[in-house]
Motif scaffolding. Structure first.
Motif, mmCIF file in Angstrom:
data_model
loop_
_atom_site.group_PDB
_atom_site.id
_atom_site.type_symbol
_atom_site.label_atom_id
_atom_site.label_comp_id
_atom_site.label_asym_id
_atom_site.label_seq_id
_atom_site.Cartn_x
_atom_site.Cartn_y
_atom_site.Cartn_z
ATOM 1 N N VAL A 1 0.832 -1.209 0.000
ATOM 2 C CA VAL A 1 0.000 0.000 0.000
ATOM 3 C C VAL A 1 0.864 1.256 0.000
ATOM 4 N N PHE A 2 1.883 1.290 0.866
ATOM 5 C CA PHE A 2 2.674 2.507 0.992
ATOM 6 C C PHE A 2 3.743 2.631 -0.101
ATOM 7 N N THR A 3 4.116 1.535 -0.737
ATOM 8 C CA THR A 3 4.960 1.648 -1.928
ATOM 9 C C THR A 3 4.176 2.348 -3.026
ATOM 10 N N ALA A 4 2.887 2.024 -3.151
ATOM 11 C CA ALA A 4 2.033 2.716 -4.126
ATOM 12 C C ALA A 4 1.883 4.189 -3.764
ATOM 13 N N LEU A 5 1.672 4.484 -2.472
ATOM 14 C CA LEU A 5 1.519 5.881 -2.049
ATOM 15 C C LEU A 5 2.808 6.667 -2.230
ATOM 16 N N SER A 6 3.971 5.987 -2.119
ATOM 17 C CA SER A 6 5.251 6.700 -2.253
ATOM 18 C C SER A 6 5.470 7.231 -3.655
ATOM 19 N N LEU A 7 4.680 6.768 -4.608
ATOM 20 C CA LEU A 7 4.761 7.307 -5.967
ATOM 21 C C LEU A 7 4.215 8.722 -6.021
ATOM 22 N N PHE A 8 3.432 9.105 -5.009
ATOM 23 C CA PHE A 8 2.743 10.388 -5.044
ATOM 24 C C PHE A 8 3.081 11.308 -3.873
ATOM 25 N N ILE A 9 3.472 10.728 -2.724
ATOM 26 C CA ILE A 9 3.744 11.551 -1.536
ATOM 27 C C ILE A 9 5.001 11.044 -0.828
ATOM 28 N N PRO A 10 5.700 11.932 -0.100
ATOM 29 C CA PRO A 10 6.806 11.464 0.763
ATOM 30 C C PRO A 10 6.241 10.757 1.987
ATOM 31 N N LEU A 11 7.014 9.865 2.577
ATOM 32 C CA LEU A 11 6.511 9.048 3.687
ATOM 33 C C LEU A 11 7.132 9.390 5.033
ATOM 34 N N GLY A 12 8.004 10.383 5.075
ATOM 35 C CA GLY A 12 8.683 10.702 6.327
ATOM 36 C C GLY A 12 8.016 11.796 7.120
ATOM 37 N N LEU B 1 -3.504 -11.216 -11.704
ATOM 38 C CA LEU B 1 -3.998 -10.026 -11.010
ATOM 39 C C LEU B 1 -3.257 -9.811 -9.699
ATOM 40 N N ILE B 2 -3.067 -10.892 -8.932
ATOM 41 C CA ILE B 2 -2.333 -10.796 -7.665
ATOM 42 C C ILE B 2 -0.904 -10.332 -7.917
ATOM 43 N N THR B 3 -0.264 -10.926 -8.915
ATOM 44 C CA THR B 3 1.110 -10.555 -9.248
ATOM 45 C C THR B 3 1.199 -9.089 -9.631
ATOM 46 N N PHE B 4 0.242 -8.616 -10.409
ATOM 47 C CA PHE B 4 0.248 -7.210 -10.832
ATOM 48 C C PHE B 4 0.083 -6.284 -9.641
ATOM 49 N N VAL B 5 -0.879 -6.576 -8.781
ATOM 50 C CA VAL B 5 -1.142 -5.701 -7.625
ATOM 51 C C VAL B 5 0.079 -5.600 -6.714
ATOM 52 N N VAL B 6 0.759 -6.717 -6.501
ATOM 53 C CA VAL B 6 1.903 -6.729 -5.595
ATOM 54 C C VAL B 6 3.141 -6.102 -6.232
ATOM 55 N N LEU B 7 3.399 -6.432 -7.503
ATOM 56 C CA LEU B 7 4.638 -5.999 -8.141
ATOM 57 C C LEU B 7 4.570 -4.607 -8.775
ATOM 58 N N ALA B 8 3.390 -4.183 -9.211
ATOM 59 C CA ALA B 8 3.277 -2.930 -9.970
ATOM 60 C C ALA B 8 3.860 -1.710 -9.254
ATOM 61 N N PRO B 9 3.577 -1.488 -7.949
ATOM 62 C CA PRO B 9 4.165 -0.303 -7.296
ATOM 63 C C PRO B 9 5.690 -0.310 -7.298
ATOM 64 N N SER B 10 6.298 -1.465 -7.036
ATOM 65 C CA SER B 10 7.760 -1.544 -7.007
ATOM 66 C C SER B 10 8.357 -1.397 -8.399
ATOM 67 N N LEU B 11 7.726 -2.012 -9.393
ATOM 68 C CA LEU B 11 8.220 -1.880 -10.760
ATOM 69 C C LEU B 11 8.108 -0.434 -11.245
ATOM 70 N N THR B 12 7.055 0.243 -10.822
ATOM 71 C CA THR B 12 6.893 1.653 -11.191
ATOM 72 C C THR B 12 7.989 2.507 -10.574
ATOM 73 N N ARG B 13 8.326 2.237 -9.312
ATOM 74 C CA ARG B 13 9.437 2.948 -8.673
ATOM 75 C C ARG B 13 10.742 2.702 -9.442
ATOM 76 N N ASN B 14 10.946 1.460 -9.890
ATOM 77 C CA ASN B 14 12.136 1.150 -10.674
ATOM 78 C C ASN B 14 12.218 2.011 -11.929
ATOM 79 N N VAL B 15 11.106 2.071 -12.663
ATOM 80 C CA VAL B 15 11.082 2.821 -13.924
ATOM 81 C C VAL B 15 11.344 4.297 -13.692
#
Length: 523
Positions: A15-26, A268-282
């Motif tokens: 959840v927070f990897t997805a949120l980190s794409l849009f907001i800082p977490l500190g 679907l499960i794989t996409f939901v779990v991996l998509a936020p991290s893969l997006t951070r990579n890109v």
């Protein structure tokens, strides 16, 4: 309960990897997103009072040996966690990646400042979320110490089950060996407690996946859980990639479902779990699976040069073999070596604890052949499949990067599975409870002694209030394309220097805009 904690932490990370794409977490706002629903649920369920009662009731059931072993292990973890962090990888990129997540939403092209900033482990997201940096603390990661304590409590529960007669004493010897080797080998518990390294975190999730795979009933919900955790483990460390074998096998073997749904659901499960991290990579490097340049499908202006990634990939393999320096000529020289040339050098670099672990796999495999028909029977299918997957993972590890810290999840799983099969099929009644209790007291004495040593030589009074964090980095400020870049002094890494930090001047990168959040690209 401990397994639930690990599963819940994986969910929070996604959840927070997805949120980190849009907001800082500190900041405190990220904490409120986490705490408000949790506190409301705890209030509705009166969780605090019931949990405290359960803890007190359970603690009275535990033997003195288990309590001594657990407390000595937890105390050592806390003492190590409280002191200064000076681990090279943490100074090079762990601390910086965590700081980027604390202060900014994901920034394009940070890997152009320093290539390893492209390693976007989901564990760094949790480290940033639970660093509580907005309070002024200098601690790098409280969460590392917390999950290690969970690990100790879980092993304590297993040991108590053996001493109370609910499980075989022989199994307890296995759990005690796991505890001892996890402390003895520096790159497992001790490194995790004293750095920001996610290596042993990935190992613990690997063990959890194998434990659920073998010990839990063959149901759809468990198969779904194993697939979920397998995908999550990959977001922590790419070395956990073979965990997907367990997830996919559990799904297709145990799920009673036909047609397209059986394919769509795991995708679907794989996409939901991996998509936020893969997006951070890109966004951080321009590539989906950093440090691999394959697949190269995004034409973004902040993309790291593919030639740099190739050298880095080769360096990881070469360093794991001979601890070579980051020098292209030396790297190529190591890669051209035959196995008969580099294996002796590789073996000499291993600690005694790691050598014993490495030898445990072939020795127990050979011993198991003497009871082949008894152990490798169809009724043990699940454990045998887990063994084959783990051996496959070890081959993958040995080819790609044979540093034990990348492979402990499977290197220690193979002996564990074999011991499980042996104790399942044999009585071992000659093993006494007193042996296990004695072993726990010996472990406790060793752990308390080392804790005393750490307190005398590596502990300060202020560490009683809060962990010291990363050792201070001296740096100077350079202006690069209207943006101030912090550059550490010669022979230093960025460490805890404020972001953005780079170890070279602006000759290799340039700003994409007028602000840090606009990112950086290669020149």
């Amino acid at each position: 309960f401990i397994i639930t904690c690990f599963i819940g932490l994986a969910g929070i990370s996604i959840v927070f990897t997805a949120l980190s794409l849009f907001i800082p977490l500190g900041n405190v706002y990220a904490q409120l997103l986490l705490l408000i629903p949790a506190l409301y649920w705890a209030y509705k369920k009166k969780l605090s009072a019931s949990l405290l009662k359960k803890i007190i009731a359970r603690s009275k059931e535990y033997s003195t040996a288990v309590i001594a072993g657990s407390l000595s292990a937890i105390l050592l973890i806390l003492v190590m966690h409280a002191n200064w962090i000076n681990h090279p990888d943490t100074l090079a990129y762990h601390a910086q990646n965590i700081q980027w997540i604390e202060k900014y939403r994901v920034v394009p092209g940070t890997a152009n400042l320093y290539l390893t900033y492209g390693i976007q482990s989901s564990w760094f997201v949790l480290s940033a979320l639970f660093s509580f940096s907005f309070t002024g603390t200098h601690a790098l990661s409280f969460i590392n110490a917390v999950v290690l304590c969970w690990f100790i409590i879980f092993i304590g529960q297993q040991l108590q089950a053996c001493l109370s007669g609910r499980k075989k004493i022989a199994n307890g010897i296995g759990w005690l060996l796991l505890l001892a080797f996890s402390f003895w080998s520096y790159t497992q518990i001790r490194l995790t407690a004293s750095s920001g390294s996610p290596d042993f975190i990935a190992t613990m999730y690997t063990w959890l996946i194998i434990y659920l795979f073998i010990n839990r009933p063959a149901s759809g919900s468990v198969a779904l859980l194993i697939l979920f955790l397998s995908c999550f483990a990959v977001t922590i460390k790419l070395s956990a990639l073979p965990c997907l074998l367990f997830g996919l096998y559990a799904w297709f073997r145990r799920i009673e479902m036909n047609g397209v749904k059986k394919i769509i659901y795991p995708l679907l499960i794989t996409f939901v779990v991996l998509a936020p991290s893969l997006t951070r990579n890109v966004i951080s490097s321009g590539y989906l699976v950093f440090p691999s340049a394959v697949p190269d499908v995004f034409a973004v202006d902040w993309k790291v040069p593919a030639s740099s990634l190739a050298v880095t990939q080769q360096y990881i393999t070469a360093y794991a073999r001979t601890n070579v320096n980051y020098n292209n000529e030396q790297i190529q020289s190591v890669l051209k070596m035959s196995m008969s040339d580099w294996i002796p050098a590789w073996w000499q670099l291993r600690s005694w604890a790691d050598r014993i672990i490495l030898l445990g796999c072939p020795i127990l495999l050979i011993l198991s052949l003497f009871s082949f028909k008894k152990l490798f029977h169809r009724k043990n299918e699940v454990a045998i499949v887990a063994l084959l997957f783990s051996l496959t993972a070890i081959v993958f590890w040995f080819i790609q990067a044979p540093d034990p810290r990348f492979g402990f999840g499977f290197l220690m799983a193979v002996p564990g599975i074999l011991l499980y099969l042996m104790t399942k099929e044999n009585d071992f009644s000659f093993i006494k409870k007193q042996w296990l209790s004695f072993g726990l007291f010996v472990f406790s004495a060793a752990a308390f002694s080392y804790t005393g040593y750490r307190c005398v030589h590596f502990f300060n009074a202020h560490d009683l209030l809060a962990p010291a964090g990363v050792i201070d980095t001296k740096y100077e400020i350079l202006n690069c394309d209207r943006i101030n870049i912090n550059m550490p002094h010669v022979d230093q890494d960025c460490g805890n220097a404020p972001v953005p930090c780079a170890t070279t001047s602006c000759i290799h990168f340039m700003a994409r805009g007028n602000e840090v959040k606009d990112g950086f690209k290669a020149k």
